[in-house]
Design a protein around this motif. Structure first.
Motif, PDB file in Angstrom:
ATOM      1  N   LYS A   1      77.372  22.592  -2.484  1.00  0.00           N
ATOM      2  CA  LYS A   1      76.397  23.639  -2.169  1.00  0.00           C
ATOM      3  C   LYS A   1      75.100  23.053  -1.593  1.00  0.00           C
ATOM      4  CE  LYS A   1      78.189  26.854  -5.626  1.00  0.00           C
ATOM      5  NZ  LYS A   1      79.419  26.143  -5.938  1.00  0.00           N
ATOM      6  N   LEU A   2      74.874  21.777  -1.807  1.00  0.00           N
ATOM      7  CA  LEU A   2      73.707  21.132  -1.212  1.00  0.00           C
ATOM      8  C   LEU A   2      73.882  20.909   0.284  1.00  0.00           C
ATOM      9  CD1 LEU A   2      73.034  18.408  -3.949  1.00  0.00           C
ATOM     10  CD2 LEU A   2      72.029  20.695  -3.772  1.00  0.00           C
ATOM     11  N   ARG A   3      75.122  20.886   0.742  1.00  0.00           N
ATOM     12  CA  ARG A   3      75.409  20.616   2.161  1.00  0.00           C
ATOM     13  C   ARG A   3      76.417  21.653   2.697  1.00  0.00           C
ATOM     14  NH1 ARG A   3      71.699  18.085   0.812  1.00  0.00           N
ATOM     15  NH2 ARG A   3      71.325  15.832   1.011  1.00  0.00           N
ATOM     16  N   PRO A   4      76.061  22.929   2.715  1.00  0.00           N
ATOM     17  CA  PRO A   4      77.046  23.958   3.073  1.00  0.00           C
ATOM     18  C   PRO A   4      77.545  23.876   4.507  1.00  0.00           C
ATOM     19  CG  PRO A   4      74.845  24.908   2.881  1.00  0.00           C
ATOM     20  CD  PRO A   4      74.755  23.512   2.336  1.00  0.00           C
ATOM     21  N   ARG A   5      76.793  23.297   5.423  1.00  0.00           N
ATOM     22  CA  ARG A   5      77.275  23.223   6.815  1.00  0.00           C
ATOM     23  C   ARG A   5      78.477  22.291   6.946  1.00  0.00           C
ATOM     24  NH1 ARG A   5      72.901  21.576  10.780  1.00  0.00           N
ATOM     25  NH2 ARG A   5      74.480  22.297  12.297  1.00  0.00           N
ATOM     26  N   ARG A   6      78.656  21.394   5.980  1.00  0.00           N
ATOM     27  CA  ARG A   6      79.775  20.453   6.069  1.00  0.00           C
ATOM     28  C   ARG A   6      81.119  21.134   5.790  1.00  0.00           C
ATOM     29  NH1 ARG A   6      77.536  14.686   3.573  1.00  0.00           N
ATOM     30  NH2 ARG A   6      75.487  14.756   4.581  1.00  0.00           N
ATOM     31  N   TRP A   7      81.103  22.289   5.135  1.00  0.00           N
ATOM     32  CA  TRP A   7      82.348  23.004   4.901  1.00  0.00           C
ATOM     33  C   TRP A   7      82.330  24.406   5.512  1.00  0.00           C
ATOM     34  CZ3 TRP A   7      81.095  26.923   1.216  1.00  0.00           C
ATOM     35  CH2 TRP A   7      79.953  26.679   0.434  1.00  0.00           C
ATOM     36  N   ALA A   8      81.422  24.630   6.437  1.00  0.00           N
ATOM     37  CA  ALA A   8      81.336  25.931   7.100  1.00  0.00           C
ATOM     38  C   ALA A   8      82.552  26.226   7.966  1.00  0.00           C
ATOM     39  CB  ALA A   8      80.067  26.004   7.944  1.00  0.00           C
ATOM     40  N   HIS A   9      83.316  25.200   8.334  1.00  0.00           N
ATOM     41  CA  HIS A   9      84.484  25.407   9.191  1.00  0.00           C
ATOM     42  C   HIS A   9      85.748  25.737   8.397  1.00  0.00           C
ATOM     43  CE1 HIS A   9      84.653  21.278   7.791  1.00  0.00           C
ATOM     44  NE2 HIS A   9      85.941  21.237   8.090  1.00  0.00           N
ATOM     45  N   LEU A  10      85.686  25.684   7.079  1.00  0.00           N
ATOM     46  CA  LEU A  10      86.862  25.995   6.267  1.00  0.00           C
ATOM     47  C   LEU A  10      87.155  27.489   6.324  1.00  0.00           C
ATOM     48  CD1 LEU A  10      86.212  23.745   3.143  1.00  0.00           C
ATOM     49  CD2 LEU A  10      87.599  23.227   5.154  1.00  0.00           C
ATOM     50  N   SER A  11      88.304  27.875   5.796  1.00  0.00           N
ATOM     51  CA  SER A  11      88.689  29.286   5.809  1.00  0.00           C
ATOM     52  C   SER A  11      87.710  30.113   4.981  1.00  0.00           C
ATOM     53  CB  SER A  11      90.103  29.450   5.239  1.00  0.00           C
ATOM     54  OG  SER A  11      90.105  29.195   3.849  1.00  0.00           O
TER      55      SER A  11
END
Length: 426
Positions: A380-390
């Protein structure tokens, strides 16, 4: 950019202020695309645990113990029917019980929970099996007619220091398969003779027909309820009220009328109301806010809207903890590669396909012989890193604090001596 901002806001809104916050991931190299940094984030958040002699060990277990000790409520959202998940929850309960947890909320109705605790206190899971077999067998108590789940409940009852209130809190609707048994209880014990005769007739109609409650008319249950006016029948009146409500909840899923969204909302609302009633009673009995482990199907433990678009029980207990000056810990327990889950009827289902569909990006980081623990608070500290997931994966990550993946664990099995449900016709 607009999506990334909204995802960050969601991560903030669902975050929990633990005394031991997650360690921020290392800084990103300048110019790196956020999604290329997901592997480093996964590795940063990863630890492992082992289940040894009924206890959790390892760095992942240490993290779970620390977070549990800081929490008033621990909510486990699970994939049903995997013995490894039930054994994980049982071992984790021992750690939580050591720091003051004496209550567990579970996905059965209040009457099944009451009977199960009574039988477990008098004996063990074998005594519970002997109790449910003549009352309909495994269909009476879904989930807790399985061996590992019954053992989980037995350990809670054995170790809880609760004495004035039950250790097991059944929050759910009346299950379809329990209806004949519960109507027979009314037919045998109600004070009003007409109510006894009506309940016996309804029990005969429901016996052997799992669809009866969801597909039958409400009028006969309402007529039975109208006869249960004596104060000694008050508990039976509550039971019939619960059956009528359960009928409304089941009807859209049983070929009847109604909207599934309304049914899901009513079910979540029922569980919240039952939780709050138990919570207040335990608080009065103990003179302090109770600490509670919850173990439910994963959807129920989401914070905010669940995948069914209802506001889940998990979000409710999170806010209740905050109101009491505490916090809740939310864990998603997944069946990993090589594992299997039991169904209500029929053979076990291997977990590999479902795991690959939901978590294929985690496969290189999942241990084949240990429990893998991912601290999603760091994500949750780096949400852009998993923004491409489903969208489904993003919703789960935003809702839960920890993801636990348990590999190579067998499906739960029905308790010895309990008749399993008949498989559906092919």
């Amino acid at each position: 950019m607009k999506f990334a901002v909204s995802l960050a806001a969601l991560a903030f809104a669902t975050g929990v202020a633990f005394a031991e916050p997650p360690t921020p991931p290392p800084p990103a190299p300048q110019g790196a695309e956020p999604q290329t940094l997901l592997p480093a984030l996964i590795e940063h958040s990863r630890s492992t645990a082992r289940l040894e002699n009924g206890r959790l060990t390892g760095a992942g277990a240490d993290l779970l113990r620390t977070l549990g000790a800081e929490s008033q409520f621990v909510a486990i959202g699970e994939e049903h029917g995997n013995a490894g998940i039930a054994q994980f929850a049982e071992a984790y309960w021992r750690d939580l019980n050591a720091v003051g947890f004496n209550y567990a909320a579970i996905e059965v109705d209040p009457w099944v929970a009451e009977a199960m605790e009574r039988e477990l206190r008098a004996g063990d899971s074998a005594a519970w099996a002997r109790f449910i077999e003549p009352r309909g067998g495994a269909v009476v108590a879904p989930f807790f007619s399985w061996d590992a789940e019954a053992q989980f409940a037995d350990t809670i009852v054995d170790t809880s220091r609760a004495r004035r209130e039950p250790a097991l809190w059944g929050l759910d609707q009346v299950f379809l398969g329990a209806t004949p048994w519960l109507l027979t209880e009314i037919a045998t014990n109600a004070r009003d003779p007409e109510a006894r005769a009506m309940a016996a007739q309804l029990a005969d109609a429901a016996r052997g027909n799992l669809s009866w409650l969801g597909q039958s008319e409400t009028a006969p249950l309402e007529a039975l309820r109208a006869r249960l006016t004596h104060r000694r029948d008050a508990r039976f009146a509550e039971l019939v009220d619960a059956m009528i409500q359960s009928q409304r909840i089941y009807r859209p899923f049983s070929g009847g009328s109604g909207e599934s969204w309304f049914a899901n909302v009513e079910r979540e609302t029922l569980m919240k109301q039952n939780f709050l009633a138990h919570y207040r009673a335990a608080e009065r009995a103990d003179g302090a806010p109770p600490r509670v482990l919850l173990k439910f199907g994963g959807y129920h433990m989401y914070r905010g809207p669940t995948p069914t678009m209802a506001q889940g029980l998990g979000g409710f207990v999170n806010e209740l903890a905050i109101q009491s000056g505490g916090q809740s810990l939310s864990i998603y327990a997944a069946c990993g590669p090589g594992g299997a889950t039991a169904g209500f009827a029929g053979p076990p289902t291997p977990c590999d396909e479902g795991f690959n569909e939901s978590w294929s990006f985690l496969a290189p980081y999942v241990s084949a012989d240990e429990i893998t623990v991912f601290d999603l608070r760091a994500w949750k500290l780096r949400p852009r890193r998993w923004a491409h997931l489903s969208a489904d994966a993003r919703q789960l990550i935003a809702s839960f604090d920890v993801l636990v993946i348990i590999p190579n664990a067998r499906a739960s099995e029905f308790l010895p001596g309990v008749t399993p449900p008949s498989p559906p016709p092919s």
